[in-house]
Design an enzyme around this catalytic site. Structure first.
Site: not given
Ligand code: AMP
Ligand code: ZN
Length: 113
Positions: A4, A7, A86, A92, A94, A99
């Site tokens: 993850c 994590c 989300n 959306g 990802t 979070h």
């Molecule tokens: P979500 O699309 O709601 O799942 O949000 C995931 C968020 O994680 C997105 O806004 C990404 O820009 C952010 N994200 C992905 N990888 C990283 C990372 N290594 N450091 C900081 N933010 C990240």
């Molecule tokens: Zn995790």
């Protein structure tokens, strides 16, 4: 969860711009900000998504909202802020470690990410 992304960020295996940490929660700057202030607040415990919140793990979720209130004061977000989580494909999501996006610093439209 060894595979993850978040994590790994909590464990310090992947670098992040930390803004807050305590025994339950970690907060860091989103790597791809959509607002002048874009912070991700996450539990240290791996929970995949909002749908998986239950009576056993919900205390950390309420703590996340306390942290959001603390950060809003520390960062001086006098004009307000938004919290977004989300959950699942249509929303959306990802990264499947729950979070909470803390967004601020500009007028936020309703129909946006
Ligand atoms: P979500 O699309 O709601 O799942 O949000 C995931 C968020 O994680 C997105 O806004 C990404 O820009 C952010 N994200 C992905 N990888 C990283 C990372 N290594 N450091 C900081 N933010 C990240
Ligand atoms: Zn995790």
């Amino acid at each position: 969860m060894s595979d993850c992304l978040f994590c790994k960020i909590i464990a310090g295996e992947i670098p992040s711009a930390k803004v807050y940490e305590d025994e339950l929660v970690y907060a860091f700057k989103d790597i791809n900000p959509i607002a002048p202030v874009h912070i991700l607040i996450i539990p240290k415990q791996h929970i995949s998504k909002l749908e998986d919140v239950n009576a056993e793990n919900s205390a950390v979720i309420s703590h996340i909202f306390e942290v959001a209130a603390i950060l809003s004061k520390q960062l001086g977000l006098k004009n307000g802020f938004r919290i977004v989580s989300n959950c699942g494909e249509d929303a959306g999501q990802t990264v499947f470690h729950i979070h909470f996006h803390l967004l601020a610093g500009r007028k936020l439209g309703w129909e946006e990410q």
